[in-house]
Design a protein around this motif. Structure first.
Motif, PDB file in Angstrom:
ATOM      1  N   ILE A  42       0.827  -1.208   0.000  1.00 31.51           N
ATOM      2  CA  ILE A  42       0.000   0.000   0.000  1.00 31.51           C
ATOM      3  C   ILE A  42       0.861   1.257   0.000  1.00 31.51           C
ATOM      4  O   ILE A  42       0.570   2.232  -0.713  1.00 31.51           O
ATOM      5  N   LEU A  43       1.931   1.261   0.798  1.00 40.54           N
ATOM      6  CA  LEU A  43       2.848   2.399   0.769  1.00 40.54           C
ATOM      7  C   LEU A  43       3.474   2.559  -0.614  1.00 40.54           C
ATOM      8  O   LEU A  43       3.683   3.679  -1.093  1.00 40.54           O
ATOM      9  N   ALA A  44       3.763   1.432  -1.256  1.00 35.38           N
ATOM     10  CA  ALA A  44       4.333   1.480  -2.604  1.00 35.38           C
ATOM     11  C   ALA A  44       3.338   2.076  -3.594  1.00 35.38           C
ATOM     12  O   ALA A  44       3.732   2.839  -4.493  1.00 35.38           O
ATOM     13  N   ILE A  45       2.060   1.774  -3.440  1.00 34.51           N
ATOM     14  CA  ILE A  45       1.038   2.359  -4.321  1.00 34.51           C
ATOM     15  C   ILE A  45       1.031   3.878  -4.166  1.00 34.51           C
ATOM     16  O   ILE A  45       0.998   4.623  -5.152  1.00 34.51           O
ATOM     17  N   ALA A  46       1.047   4.348  -2.907  1.00 33.91           N
ATOM     18  CA  ALA A  46       1.086   5.794  -2.663  1.00 33.91           C
ATOM     19  C   ALA A  46       2.330   6.418  -3.276  1.00 33.91           C
ATOM     20  O   ALA A  46       2.273   7.499  -3.875  1.00 33.91           O
ATOM     21  N   ALA A  47       3.462   5.726  -3.155  1.00 34.72           N
ATOM     22  CA  ALA A  47       4.714   6.248  -3.702  1.00 34.72           C
ATOM     23  C   ALA A  47       4.735   6.200  -5.224  1.00 34.72           C
ATOM     24  O   ALA A  47       5.343   7.064  -5.866  1.00 34.72           O
ATOM     25  N   VAL A  48       4.070   5.215  -5.825  1.00 33.38           N
ATOM     26  CA  VAL A  48       3.938   5.193  -7.287  1.00 33.38           C
ATOM     27  C   VAL A  48       3.200   6.444  -7.747  1.00 33.38           C
ATOM     28  O   VAL A  48       3.560   7.075  -8.748  1.00 33.38           O
ATOM     29  N   GLY A  49       2.162   6.818  -6.996  1.00 38.15           N
ATOM     30  CA  GLY A  49       1.442   8.043  -7.318  1.00 38.15           C
ATOM     31  C   GLY A  49       2.359   9.252  -7.277  1.00 38.15           C
ATOM     32  O   GLY A  49       2.405  10.050  -8.215  1.00 38.15           O
ATOM     33  N   MET A 182       0.319  -3.955  -8.677  1.00 34.43           N
ATOM     34  CA  MET A 182       0.763  -4.343 -10.016  1.00 34.43           C
ATOM     35  C   MET A 182       0.067  -3.492 -11.089  1.00 34.43           C
ATOM     36  O   MET A 182       0.689  -3.092 -12.079  1.00 34.43           O
ATOM     37  N   LEU A 183      -1.208  -3.190 -10.883  1.00 36.21           N
ATOM     38  CA  LEU A 183      -1.930  -2.329 -11.823  1.00 36.21           C
ATOM     39  C   LEU A 183      -1.371  -0.908 -11.796  1.00 36.21           C
ATOM     40  O   LEU A 183      -1.235  -0.268 -12.842  1.00 36.21           O
ATOM     41  N   ALA A 184      -1.052  -0.411 -10.602  1.00 37.07           N
ATOM     42  CA  ALA A 184      -0.477   0.937 -10.484  1.00 37.07           C
ATOM     43  C   ALA A 184       0.872   1.012 -11.188  1.00 37.07           C
ATOM     44  O   ALA A 184       1.174   1.995 -11.880  1.00 37.07           O
ATOM     45  N   LEU A 185       1.684  -0.024 -11.039  1.00 39.76           N
ATOM     46  CA  LEU A 185       2.984  -0.062 -11.718  1.00 39.76           C
ATOM     47  C   LEU A 185       2.809  -0.134 -13.230  1.00 39.76           C
ATOM     48  O   LEU A 185       3.585   0.472 -13.984  1.00 39.76           O
ATOM     49  N   LEU A 186       1.788  -0.859 -13.676  1.00 37.98           N
ATOM     50  CA  LEU A 186       1.498  -0.928 -15.111  1.00 37.98           C
ATOM     51  C   LEU A 186       1.101   0.448 -15.638  1.00 37.98           C
ATOM     52  O   LEU A 186       1.557   0.861 -16.719  1.00 37.98           O
ATOM     53  N   VAL A 187       0.266   1.160 -14.885  1.00 41.72           N
ATOM     54  CA  VAL A 187      -0.131   2.513 -15.286  1.00 41.72           C
ATOM     55  C   VAL A 187       1.091   3.416 -15.381  1.00 41.72           C
ATOM     56  O   VAL A 187       1.253   4.181 -16.346  1.00 41.72           O
ATOM     57  N   PHE A 188       1.984   3.330 -14.391  1.00 42.90           N
ATOM     58  CA  PHE A 188       3.197   4.146 -14.412  1.00 42.90           C
ATOM     59  C   PHE A 188       4.054   3.815 -15.635  1.00 42.90           C
ATOM     60  O   PHE A 188       4.557   4.718 -16.312  1.00 42.90           O
ATOM     61  N   ILE A 264      13.212   8.102  -2.894  1.00 45.49           N
ATOM     62  CA  ILE A 264      14.658   8.319  -2.942  1.00 45.49           C
ATOM     63  C   ILE A 264      15.401   7.020  -2.643  1.00 45.49           C
ATOM     64  O   ILE A 264      16.389   6.682  -3.306  1.00 45.49           O
ATOM     65  N   LEU A 265      14.953   6.273  -1.637  1.00 44.41           N
ATOM     66  CA  LEU A 265      15.612   5.017  -1.278  1.00 44.41           C
ATOM     67  C   LEU A 265      15.543   4.003  -2.417  1.00 44.41           C
ATOM     68  O   LEU A 265      16.525   3.317  -2.709  1.00 44.41           O
ATOM     69  N   GLY A 266      14.393   3.916  -3.066  1.00 38.11           N
ATOM     70  CA  GLY A 266      14.238   2.938  -4.138  1.00 38.11           C
ATOM     71  C   GLY A 266      14.823   3.400  -5.457  1.00 38.11           C
ATOM     72  O   GLY A 266      15.367   2.597  -6.221  1.00 38.11           O
ATOM     73  N   GLY A 267      14.699   4.702  -5.732  1.00 38.83           N
ATOM     74  CA  GLY A 267      15.200   5.239  -6.991  1.00 38.83           C
ATOM     75  C   GLY A 267      14.159   6.124  -7.644  1.00 38.83           C
ATOM     76  O   GLY A 267      13.099   5.639  -8.048  1.00 38.83           O
ATOM     77  N   VAL A 268      14.453   7.423  -7.730  1.00 34.21           N
ATOM     78  CA  VAL A 268      13.517   8.381  -8.318  1.00 34.21           C
ATOM     79  C   VAL A 268      13.306   8.065  -9.796  1.00 34.21           C
ATOM     80  O   VAL A 268      14.254   7.937 -10.562  1.00 34.21           O
ATOM     81  N   GLY A 269      12.034   7.924 -10.189  1.00 34.99           N
ATOM     82  CA  GLY A 269      11.706   7.650 -11.580  1.00 34.99           C
ATOM     83  C   GLY A 269      11.809   6.195 -11.970  1.00 34.99           C
ATOM     84  O   GLY A 269      11.430   5.825 -13.082  1.00 34.99           O
ATOM     85  N   ARG A 270      12.304   5.337 -11.091  1.00 36.34           N
ATOM     86  CA  ARG A 270      12.415   3.904 -11.382  1.00 36.34           C
ATOM     87  C   ARG A 270      11.056   3.235 -11.213  1.00 36.34           C
ATOM     88  O   ARG A 270      10.303   3.567 -10.300  1.00 36.34           O
ATOM     89  N   LEU A 271      10.780   2.263 -12.050  1.00 43.19           N
ATOM     90  CA  LEU A 271       9.481   1.596 -12.017  1.00 43.19           C
ATOM     91  C   LEU A 271       9.227   0.941 -10.670  1.00 43.19           C
ATOM     92  O   LEU A 271       8.174   1.133 -10.052  1.00 43.19           O
ATOM     93  N   PHE A 272      10.163   0.148 -10.192  1.00 39.95           N
ATOM     94  CA  PHE A 272       9.987  -0.560  -8.923  1.00 39.95           C
ATOM     95  C   PHE A 272      10.675   0.158  -7.763  1.00 39.95           C
ATOM     96  O   PHE A 272      10.814  -0.419  -6.678  1.00 39.95           O
ATOM     97  N   GLY A 273      11.089   1.396  -7.976  1.00 44.08           N
ATOM     98  CA  GLY A 273      11.672   2.168  -6.895  1.00 44.08           C
ATOM     99  C   GLY A 273      10.759   2.277  -5.677  1.00 44.08           C
ATOM    100  O   GLY A 273      11.210   2.082  -4.542  1.00 44.08           O
ATOM    101  N   PRO A 274       9.458   2.570  -5.871  1.00 42.19           N
ATOM    102  CA  PRO A 274       8.558   2.637  -4.717  1.00 42.19           C
ATOM    103  C   PRO A 274       8.451   1.325  -3.951  1.00 42.19           C
ATOM    104  O   PRO A 274       8.291   1.335  -2.727  1.00 42.19           O
TER     105      PRO A 274
END
Length: 325
Positions: A42-49, A182-188, A264-274
């Motif tokens: 869930i935190l990753a979904i928010a961060a994908v946003g 997974m859907l949020a990452l696909l949208v990104f 920042i920890l995962g990688g700004v702009g990276r798909l799976f960074g969040p």
């Protein structure tokens, strides 16, 4: 293997690990680990946003907790009125996740549209401070809203339901969160590869040159900001169901900071960074939080190291520098 292929392999491993660990916990009868994995998702979904605005558009929003909180209160208020059998704004409450998610995204997007329309007329530190100011306005509004708990927050006595699944079971709730992630990452990924994403990254790099070739910086950035707010609002509604509680703390500036730290920890702009960033944050909270109440000190040291020596975050450190934009 070049850096692009390395990153895709790493992305696949992260997706597999996020699914495999709670699957093992389900088999082993460890519901707490499943709940932790759900929180990561869930935190990753928010961060994908936020990554849409920050990673693709270069918009450093320090107020995205506002949309997280809006989504949380939509879920909490709907569940509250459904439990009590009372109407809200002339409509009956509901305990169904899908309409709650739709409303959370709609309201979050509408508020993001207003905030974006005003804040995008500025840049740099002024943009950061305006987004923070709006989030603090939401925080203090929720704090002084006695009808829904005020500073004490609003408990959710009846967890909202999803068709075909029992959301009271940790594994079922994780499956929902994992699927939405997974859907949020696909949208990104689709946004990043589309002409819209290319225009957004061009504006981030040189807005004047983008405008000279016919790209509207304001319209493109506002659209991205609204989409960003909608995804974060969806995550807020899901977080409220996970914790069965919503409070003004969801809108606090510290929550906005956590979302930025995750990226920042995962990688700004990276798909799976969040995903990587959320896993690191939750991991530090659980492991070091059990050892000391000052666990954020250790997280801060890691964040400092990432900023100084690995600006591509964990994904960049392992996969290399190559990324879009």
């Amino acid at each position: 293997m070049d850096d692009t292929h390395k990153e895709w392999v790493l992305n696949a491993l992260l997706a597999l690990a996020l699914f495999a660990v709670p699957l093992w916990a389900w088999v082993a009868g460890e519901p707490f680990i499943i709940t932790l994995a759900t929180r990561v998702a869930i935190l990753a979904i928010a961060a994908v946003g936020l990554n849409i605005a920050l990673g693709l558009g270069g918009m450093v929003s320090f107020g995205h907790a506002l949309y997280l909180g809006i989504g949380g209160y939509v879920a909490g208020i709907a569940a509250h009125h459904a439990f009590n059998g009372t109407p809200v704004l002339g409509l009956s409450g509901t305990n169904q996740m899908l309409p709650i998610w739709a409303l959370a995204m709609l309201l979050s997007g509408a508020v993001a549209g207003v905030v974006g329309a005003l804040s995008l007329r500025t840049s740099g530190i002024f943009f950061i401070m305006i987004t923070l100011a709006f989030a603090q306005m939401g925080f203090f509004f929720a704090l002084s809203w006695p009808a829904y708990g005020g500073e004490d927050g609003l408990p959710i006595f009846m967890r909202n339901q999803f068709p075909g699944l029992n959301t009271n079971r940790p594994w079922d709730l994780f499956i929902i969160a994992y699927g939405v992630l997974m859907l949020a990452l696909l949208v990104f990924a689709l946004l990043r590869e589309a002409r819209f994403g290319a225009a957004l990254m061009a504006i981030r790099q040189n807005p004047d040159r983008a405008a000279a070739i016919g790209i509207s910086p304001f319209g493109i950035k506002l659209t991205a900001f609204v989409l960003s707010g909608m995804l974060t609002g969806l995550a807020g509604a899901m977080m409220a169901d996970l914790t069965r509680f919503v409070s003004p703390a969801m809108m606090a500036w510290t929550m906005s900071g956590e979302l930025i730290v995750i990226i920042i920890l995962g990688g700004v702009g990276r798909l799976f960074g969040p995903v990587a960033g959320a896993a690191i944050l939750v991991g530090f909270e659980v492991f070091f939080g059990g050892l000391t109440e000052h666990w954020k000190l250790w997280l801060g040291l890691v964040l400092l190291a990432v900023v100084l020596f690995a600006r591509g975050g964990l994904i960049g450190l392992i996969a290399g520098r190559a990324r879009h934009g």
